[in-house]
Write a protein that holds these residues in place. Structure first.
Motif, PDB file in Angstrom:
ATOM      1  N   SER A  20     -12.039  18.982  -3.245  1.00 12.45           N
ATOM      2  CA  SER A  20     -11.036  19.595  -1.711  1.00 12.45           C
ATOM      3  C   SER A  20     -11.848  19.004  -0.437  1.00 12.45           C
ATOM      4  O   SER A  20     -12.939  18.520  -0.600  1.00 12.45           O
ATOM      5  CB  SER A  20     -11.175  21.027  -1.457  1.00 12.45           C
ATOM      6  N   LEU A  21     -11.021  18.795   0.410  1.00  9.28           N
ATOM      7  CA  LEU A  21     -11.609  18.477   1.780  1.00  9.28           C
ATOM      8  C   LEU A  21     -12.854  19.000   2.280  1.00  9.28           C
ATOM      9  O   LEU A  21     -13.967  18.437   2.608  1.00  9.28           O
ATOM     10  CB  LEU A  21     -10.690  18.174   2.862  1.00  9.28           C
ATOM     11  N   ALA A  22     -12.785  20.401   2.126  1.00  5.09           N
ATOM     12  CA  ALA A  22     -13.956  21.257   2.575  1.00  5.09           C
ATOM     13  C   ALA A  22     -15.092  20.927   1.707  1.00  5.09           C
ATOM     14  O   ALA A  22     -16.251  20.951   2.095  1.00  5.09           O
ATOM     15  CB  ALA A  22     -13.331  22.849   1.982  1.00  5.09           C
ATOM     16  N   ARG A  29     -17.760  25.068  -1.521  1.00  4.39           N
ATOM     17  CA  ARG A  29     -17.663  26.688  -1.911  1.00  4.39           C
ATOM     18  C   ARG A  29     -18.552  26.970  -3.377  1.00  4.39           C
ATOM     19  O   ARG A  29     -18.596  28.157  -3.577  1.00  4.39           O
ATOM     20  CB  ARG A  29     -16.005  26.988  -2.380  1.00  4.39           C
ATOM     21  N   LEU A  38      -1.220   7.121   5.439  1.00  6.00           N
ATOM     22  CA  LEU A  38      -1.806   7.552   4.375  1.00  6.00           C
ATOM     23  C   LEU A  38      -2.611   8.688   4.397  1.00  6.00           C
ATOM     24  O   LEU A  38      -2.576   9.593   3.599  1.00  6.00           O
ATOM     25  CB  LEU A  38      -2.749   6.325   4.143  1.00  6.00           C
ATOM     26  N   GLU A  79      -2.533  25.325  -6.922  1.00  4.66           N
ATOM     27  CA  GLU A  79      -3.758  25.686  -7.961  1.00  4.66           C
ATOM     28  C   GLU A  79      -3.738  27.140  -7.726  1.00  4.66           C
ATOM     29  O   GLU A  79      -3.993  27.958  -8.557  1.00  4.66           O
ATOM     30  CB  GLU A  79      -4.748  25.190  -7.181  1.00  4.66           C
ATOM     31  N   TRP A  96      -2.973  17.204  -0.273  1.00  3.89           N
ATOM     32  CA  TRP A  96      -4.182  18.157  -0.717  1.00  3.89           C
ATOM     33  C   TRP A  96      -3.560  19.563  -0.652  1.00  3.89           C
ATOM     34  O   TRP A  96      -3.849  20.448  -1.243  1.00  3.89           O
ATOM     35  CB  TRP A  96      -5.156  17.977   0.342  1.00  3.89           C
ATOM     36  N   MET A 108       0.919  -1.301   0.018  1.00  4.15           N
ATOM     37  CA  MET A 108      -0.146   0.059  -0.084  1.00  4.15           C
ATOM     38  C   MET A 108       0.883   1.237   0.223  1.00  4.15           C
ATOM     39  O   MET A 108       0.675   2.258  -0.790  1.00  4.15           O
ATOM     40  CB  MET A 108      -0.902  -0.008   1.256  1.00  4.15           C
ATOM     41  N   VAL A 109       1.867   1.316   0.752  1.00  2.00           N
ATOM     42  CA  VAL A 109       2.810   2.355   0.942  1.00  2.00           C
ATOM     43  C   VAL A 109       3.460   2.712  -0.295  1.00  2.00           C
ATOM     44  O   VAL A 109       3.714   3.708  -0.835  1.00  2.00           O
ATOM     45  CB  VAL A 109       3.748   2.242   2.245  1.00  2.00           C
ATOM     46  N   THR A 113       0.156   2.483   9.305  1.00  2.00           N
ATOM     47  CA  THR A 113       0.179   2.736   7.814  1.00  2.00           C
ATOM     48  C   THR A 113      -1.221   3.708   7.504  1.00  2.00           C
ATOM     49  O   THR A 113      -0.959   4.475   6.620  1.00  2.00           O
ATOM     50  CB  THR A 113      -0.215   1.247   6.877  1.00  2.00           C
ATOM     51  N   GLN A 139      -6.530  20.174 -17.434  1.00  5.24           N
ATOM     52  CA  GLN A 139      -6.673  21.285 -16.326  1.00  5.24           C
ATOM     53  C   GLN A 139      -7.966  21.998 -16.489  1.00  5.24           C
ATOM     54  O   GLN A 139      -8.649  22.274 -15.655  1.00  5.24           O
ATOM     55  CB  GLN A 139      -5.579  22.309 -16.189  1.00  5.24           C
ATOM     56  N   MET A 152       1.391   4.111  -3.035  1.00  5.03           N
ATOM     57  CA  MET A 152       1.240   5.464  -2.446  1.00  5.03           C
ATOM     58  C   MET A 152       2.364   6.435  -3.055  1.00  5.03           C
ATOM     59  O   MET A 152       2.321   7.612  -3.739  1.00  5.03           O
ATOM     60  CB  MET A 152       0.843   5.515  -1.177  1.00  5.03           C
ATOM     61  N   GLU A 201      -3.490  22.405  -3.458  1.00 11.32           N
ATOM     62  CA  GLU A 201      -4.373  23.401  -3.310  1.00 11.32           C
ATOM     63  C   GLU A 201      -3.069  24.859  -3.764  1.00 11.32           C
ATOM     64  O   GLU A 201      -3.646  25.672  -4.240  1.00 11.32           O
ATOM     65  CB  GLU A 201      -4.905  23.810  -1.898  1.00 11.32           C
ATOM     66  N   VAL A 230       2.492   9.440  -5.653  1.00  8.30           N
ATOM     67  CA  VAL A 230       2.930  10.874  -5.103  1.00  8.30           C
ATOM     68  C   VAL A 230       3.999  11.391  -5.932  1.00  8.30           C
ATOM     69  O   VAL A 230       3.997  12.490  -6.627  1.00  8.30           O
ATOM     70  CB  VAL A 230       3.425  10.658  -3.682  1.00  8.30           C
ATOM     71  N   VAL A 248     -11.980  21.550  -8.126  1.00 10.00           N
ATOM     72  CA  VAL A 248     -11.030  21.111  -7.325  1.00 10.00           C
ATOM     73  C   VAL A 248     -11.720  20.080  -6.284  1.00 10.00           C
ATOM     74  O   VAL A 248     -12.073  20.367  -5.566  1.00 10.00           O
ATOM     75  CB  VAL A 248      -9.824  21.856  -7.030  1.00 10.00           C
TER      76      VAL A 248
END
Lengths: 200, 984
Positions: free
Chosen positions: A189-191, A199, B963, B978, B971, A152-153, B959, A179, A156, B975, A160, A187
């Motif tokens: 986003s977590l928000a 937003r 993650l 962006e 993120w 998994m790592v 792990t 884009q 990732m 951002e 990345v 995008v």
């Protein structure tokens, strides 16, 4: 880690005749158990500790123990074919077939039943030592990488660090289009994932 | 269905040829426990070594000689002699050798006291069978060599203590001479051999201890004869009883002259006592006689004059004499009083003065004191202190010192007769899991340590911490039921008539109960425990009831002695009730029916072939009546070589109107010709075995249907000549015949004759196969064979069109009365070791593949995958067969050391292996018992349905945290990027 089968050379000792005609109604089988030093020393069975080694005739008919020099004897044995087994923790012994002949007493007739090797005299040696435990593999990076978490790592990390590289190598035209598309979708986003916190 | 296919997938995935049971050395003790016992002590000798650790050497009824630590009761060393090698006497010679006389006095061995190494062994022959005696005189020297005096098989031997050489021997060949005592007076060179001849003649032989020369032989005849044993009251006086048991004979043979005195017991004790027996003891000047009710101690004063010193109605036990100084002898006496025992130590010549008087609280569940052994030590103030070793009725061994029990050993567990299991109570509300797990921090710390361990980064201290944490994990020894079904109670019945409940988590004794019904009583002289059955296993209804077990016992050794039933609650160990039956119990058949309180119906067959139903309730009777015609059973008479099938007929027609008694009828019988066949083994499937599927998918998408019937019986017979020891017959005159018999119809479904084979046969039956172990005289090796039986009548169901058109016979009823079309497949393989026991793993749903558990002659338990005993093995399996998991054929079965279930331990004196399914499908619980006990969990196909013990939660947590952190970081980065993009 299968134990390595070691076939041992038969140590020829000038001593010990195997069968002698005893007084009375039976014969005597004399023999010797030899546990070579060095075999099994790393194990749990203490080397040279012979006090717990049992010698068993005919599947439990007579049980005897070893003398300090490794000799054992069965007395009052009728003529015929017999089976001797050695029970010792940490060693694998082949059962031995012993023929006690009534016609010519003193004649040695013994053979290992596992490999049908004849014995010129009754000196029993382990065919191999027995390792009852798995050996723990020493720590290695590979074992961690191979584990599910490691994979998994690893995945990732690939995402990345290698994805941006891939993105860089892309055609600028295509890049802009992509884009553009992304901007249209917004995008992630977590928000925006949070309820009511979007937003757009 | 999805789950099933998932399981099958996993099974397939995990089926590799490497040994499935394998253990790392640091995992020992995590799931298994091992307990060492010695059995009921027969004789104990204290080592008098001044220096070093104090020890006591004991011999037991399990043929064990052992050296125990006197301070803690631990075993220093222990040897189990052969089954026929009964120990007659032990002693310590020269302070450093343990001398044992065994096998009816024909084998004398010497063992090194500190480490138990055998020093020498000599075989003593003689003209005839007799009592045997072992004397180790302290001052009898022969060329600076201490001499042992052994009387055995009608011959007196003097043997060197150093090397076991026979120095001289003297025969006592007189036909009727029966030796009673061999005496070596200290300080003299004489040996006296006294005994009876022709039951009314007293004989005395005086022998020179230096050379075995007969010095004197005197005899005197007593017209009244003798009975029982003699008691030695001094070195030259013995006391015996006449044949009526009412007159005491005091016989002295001072200076080789026999003189005697007769004293009727009624002269000493006023009331009449009835016939008495002498309690053997060696205390000088005092002896004891015992009648039904009272025990009388009598002192010998001067010339044959007798005097009663004490009379007691309590149960009493006396030790042998212990000489504490030149002329003083002490002995210990134990008397029972309700919940205490009174220990008194007296001097032999002074009955009224007590050296020591103590009372010790004693658990009633230990029963009476059977034996006492006394030892002394010197206190700091130079006075004598005494300690006694006592053997109780339940075979336990205790050391008493200064009015306290210093240690105790539960050696009754060395002789287990039967084992069953019971569930633990369900976890009640209020006992929360948090209590066990302390807090999250501790838990995490533990897992961090474990992670360090798996990454091999831990320091030795950490390793030790991990090990201790694993071992004492309180989870496994909790007193409640667990989700996986690993925690259970093992209910064991021992030969002493005591029931123990052992916790499977750590092997501790939860409760023990000496069965009152197995207590000697007026009605029942020598009760013997026979079997244990699960009487009540509440699960669906009656959840509030505690489970209980049924103990079936019998009054006396013959099979027509009346039976006794007792019912014991398995949570508390209380005896709920007991029933003394007026009929014998020959066979007990647990029926597959239970009543509304989940009590199982049992059918007890007595000697006249009447069947009795238990429990005796009307509800049970109505259930039973419904199934009346469906009850069949069989009986094996192995002496006559007959197997019979039975069914119920009607109510008992006898004079007593008992509606729970039924007459039976014989349905069929199979008679084996007695001149050519003798039954050596019969096995059936376990009653509670679960089979997952009847179909077996073989290579090429083919299906075979297993013939699964609960009513199959495997019988092995051998030639009568070949039922003796190995090597006693030639291959030509010996054979083994294996049968598969249907026990409802008596039909022989399969019969195969093997020539040149011999017993003993050990067999196990499971699903549709039988595996048996025997000796091959031609190859002179042990062999194992497998027989698998398949149902052919369903073989044509493979056709899909038939299924579609409804022409299949899957739903057609199976009746045992129609001749089944079966085919059998079999194959044989060599196997190295002799076997003592054989069993097969059993799991909750029968999905997991099976392993055979072989108890080898070396007292180890070997797990062998059933796939090695697959009759479809060929030398060169095809690709499809390989995919199915068929192993290429080899002539012998492999012994992989890592698959020893008992790893580096021995289950000394192994007698039985019991497997119990856990709730978790992959796991089975294994309990092996003999003189030692061993318990472990086994996963024949690895634990595919749960995480392993060393699964690292910490690694998983780290792990996940990593993650999540990475998500946040990326993120943020994206951002920011962006934003920059927007500014541009």
């Amino acid at each position: 880690m299968a134990p390595i089968a070691r076939l041992l050379l038969l140590a020829l000792l000038p001593t010990a005749l195997t069968i002698s005609s005893g007084s009375g109604d039976g014969y005597t089988i004399n023999g010797r158990v030899k546990i070579p030093q060095g075999l099994g020393t790393k194990g749990f069975a203490l080397p040279g500790k012979t006090s717990n080694v049992k010698v068993i005739l005919n599947g439990g008919q007579i049980v005897t123990y070893l003398r300090p020099d490794g000799y054992f004897s069965f007395q009052n044995i009728p003529a015929g074919t017999h089976l001797i087994e050695v029970a010792a923790i940490g060693y694998f012994f082949s059962p031995v077939r012993v023929d006690v002949s009534a016609r010519n007493p003193g004649k040695v007739q013994a053979a290992l039943t596992e490999n049908r090797r004849g014995l010129s005299e009754l000196v029993l040696e382990p065919l191999r030592d027995e390792q009852y435990y798995e050996i723990r593999e020493p720590f290695s990076i590979m074992s961690v990488v191979k584990s599910p978490m490691g994979l998994m790592v690893g995945f990732m990390l690939v995402v990345v660090f290698l994805m941006p590289k891939l993105v860089e190598n892309m055609d600028p035209e295509e890049m802009r289009r992509a884009q553009e598309e992304m901007r249209n979708q917004g995008v992630p986003s977590l928000a925006s994932l949070l309820p009511g916190g979007g937003r757009n | 269905m999805a789950i099933r296919s998932f399981f099958l997938f996993i099974l397939f995935f995990s089926s590799s040829l490497s040994p499935v049971f394998s253990l790392y050395e640091d995992q020992v003790g995590l799931m298994d426990w091992h307990q060492q016992y010695i059995g009921k002590v027969k004789q104990a000798v204290f080592s008098s070594q001044r220096a070093g650790r104090k020890r006591v050497v004991v011999s037991t009824e399990e043929n064990v000689i052992a050296s125990l630590d006197l301070r803690h009761g631990e075993i220093f060393w222990r040897h189990l002699l052969g089954a026929d090698d009964v120990i007659d006497g032990i002693d310590i010679g020269l302070g450093k050798y343990v001398i044992t006389l065994s096998s009816g006095g024909s084998i004398l061995r010497s063992w090194n006291l500190p480490d138990g190494q055998m020093v020498w062994e000599s075989s003593l022959q003689g003209p005839k069978h007799s009592k045997s005696f072992l004397l180790v005189p302290t001052n009898l020297k022969f060329d600076k060599d201490n001499v042992l005096v052994v009387f055995s098989n009608g011959r007196l031997h003097a043997i060197s203590c150093i090397d076991g050489e026979v120095l001289w021997k003297k025969d006592f060949e007189a036909e009727s001479f029966e030796v009673q005592q061999v005496i070596q007076p200290p300080g003299s060179d004489l040996i006296y051999v006294v005994g009876f001849a022709a039951s009314y003649q007293f004989e005395m032989y005086q022998i020179n201890a230096k050379n075995g020369e007969l010095l004197k032989h005197e005899s005197a005849s007593f017209s009244s004869g003798f009975s029982g044993e003699v008691s030695l009251v001094s070195t030259e006086t013995v006391v015996a009883l006449d044949s009526t048991g009412s007159i005491l004979l005091t016989i002295s043979f001072q200076d080789g002259k026999i003189s005697s005195q007769q004293t009727p017991i009624s002269n000493l004790v006023e009331e009449s006592l009835g016939p008495a027996v002498i309690i053997p003891s060696s205390v000088s000047g005092i002896f004891a006689i015992k009648t039904d009710a009272v025990t009388v101690f009598i002192r010998v004063i001067g010339e044959g004059k007798l005097e009663v010193v004490e009379k007691t109605t309590h149960e009493i036990a006396v030790s042998d004499a212990l000489s504490i100084s030149e002329d003083q002898e002490a002995f210990a006496l134990i008397q029972h009083a309700s919940s205490e025992i009174h220990l008194t130590v007296k001097l032999a010549h002074d009955w009224d003065g007590n050296l020591l008087k103590e009372s010790v609280k004693m658990d009633r569940q230990r029963g009476l004191v059977h034996k006492v052994f006394i030892n002394n030590y010197i206190r700091t103030d130079r006075s004598y202190g005494f300690r006694v070793l006592i053997v109780m009725e339940d075979h336990s061994l205790l050391l008493l010192q200064q009015g306290e029990i210093v240690w105790s050993r539960e050696d009754g567990l060395a002789s287990i007769i039967d084992v069953t299991t019971s569930e633990l109570p369900v976890e009640r509300n209020g006992v929360s899991v948090a209590k066990v797990e302390h807090n999250l921090f501790e838990w995490l710390k533990g897992h961090m340590l474990k992670l360090k361990g798996t990454l091999m980064l831990a320091s030795p201290e950490d390793m030790a911490a991990i090990q201790s944490m694993r071992l004492k994990s309180s989870e496994k020894s909790k007193m409640t039921r667990d989700h996986n079904g690993f925690r259970k109670l093992l209910i064991v019945l021992t030969r002493a008539g005591k029931l123990f409940a052992l916790h499977t988590g750590d092997g501790r004794i939860v409760w023990s109960h000496l069965l009152r019904s197995l207590h000697k009583s007026e009605a029942c002289q020598s009760p013997i425990g026979l079997n244990l059955y699960q009487w009540q296993v509440p699960h669906h209804h009656a959840m509030d009831e505690n489970p209980s077990v049924l103990v079936v016992s019998r009054c006396g050794p013959s099979s027509d002695a009346p039976g006794v039933l007792s019912f014991v609650d398995t949570y508390t160990g209380k005896e709920l009730s007991s029933l003394s039956l007026d009929h014998a119990v020959v066979q007990v058949i647990p029926l597959p029916y239970t009543d509304s309180t989940e009590q199982r119906l049992h059918l007890l067959i007595n000697a006249d072939k009447h069947a009795h139903l238990y429990p005796k309730t009307s509800e049970a009777l109505s259930i039973f009546k419904r199934e009346f015609l469906n009850i069949y059973w069989y009986s094996v008479e192995d002496q006559n070589g007959i197997i019979k099938g039975h069914a119920l007929k009607c109510k008992c027609t006898g004079e007593v109107a008992d509606e729970f008694c039924f007459d039976t009828r014989d349905l069929w019988s199979v008679v084996f010709p007695s001149e050519s066949e003798k039954i050596v083994a019969t096995v059936t499937r376990k009653l509670n075995e679960v089979v997952h599927t009847q179909a077996k998918v073989v290579a090429d998408q083919d299906v075979m249907y297993k013939y699964i019937s609960r009513n199959l019986l495997f019988v092995a017979t051998v030639a009568p000549k070949g039922s003796g020891e190995i090597g006693s017959v030639t291959p030509e005159e010996s054979w083994l015949v294996a049968y598969l018999i249907d026990t409802v119809t008596g039909r022989i479904l399969h019969r195969v004759t093997h020539h040149g084979l011999q017993g003993p046969v050990h067999a196990v039956f499971s699903e549709n196969w039988v595996v048996y172990h025997y000796f091959n005289l031609r190859a002179h090796r042990y062999e194992m064979s497998v027989i698998e039986i398949y149902d052919q009548s369903r073989a044509d169901n493979k056709d899909v069109w038939k299924l579609v058109l409804g022409k299949h016979n899957l739903t057609s009823p199976i009746s045992l009365f129609s001749r089944p079309e079966v085919i059998t497949k079999s194959q044989s393989y060599f196997f190295t070791h002799s076997l003592k026991a054989i069993a097969v793993t059993s799991t909750a749903k029968g999905i997991t593949s099976k392993q055979l558990l072989l108890g080898t002659i070396g007292d180890q338990v070997l797990a062998l995958d059933k796939r090695f005993l697959d009759p479809r093995r060929t030398v060169n399996p095809t690709q499809a067969e390989k995919e199915e998991g068929i192993i290429p054929l080899t002539d012998s079965l492999p012994i992989i050391p890592q698959s020893y279930v008992t790893h580096a331990l021995r289950v000394e004196g192994l007698r039985g292996i019991i497997t119990v399914p856990a709730k978790l499908e992959s796991t089975t619980l294994v309990f092996a018992h003999g003189v030692d006990l061993f318990f472990t969990q086994l996963a024949p196909s690895r634990t595919y349905d749960s995480l392993t013990e060393d699964f690292s939660y910490a690694l998983l947590l780290i792990t996940i945290v990593a993650l999540v952190a990475a998500i946040f970081v990326t993120w943020r980065l994206s951002e920011r990027k962006e934003l920059q993009e927007k500014w541009r």
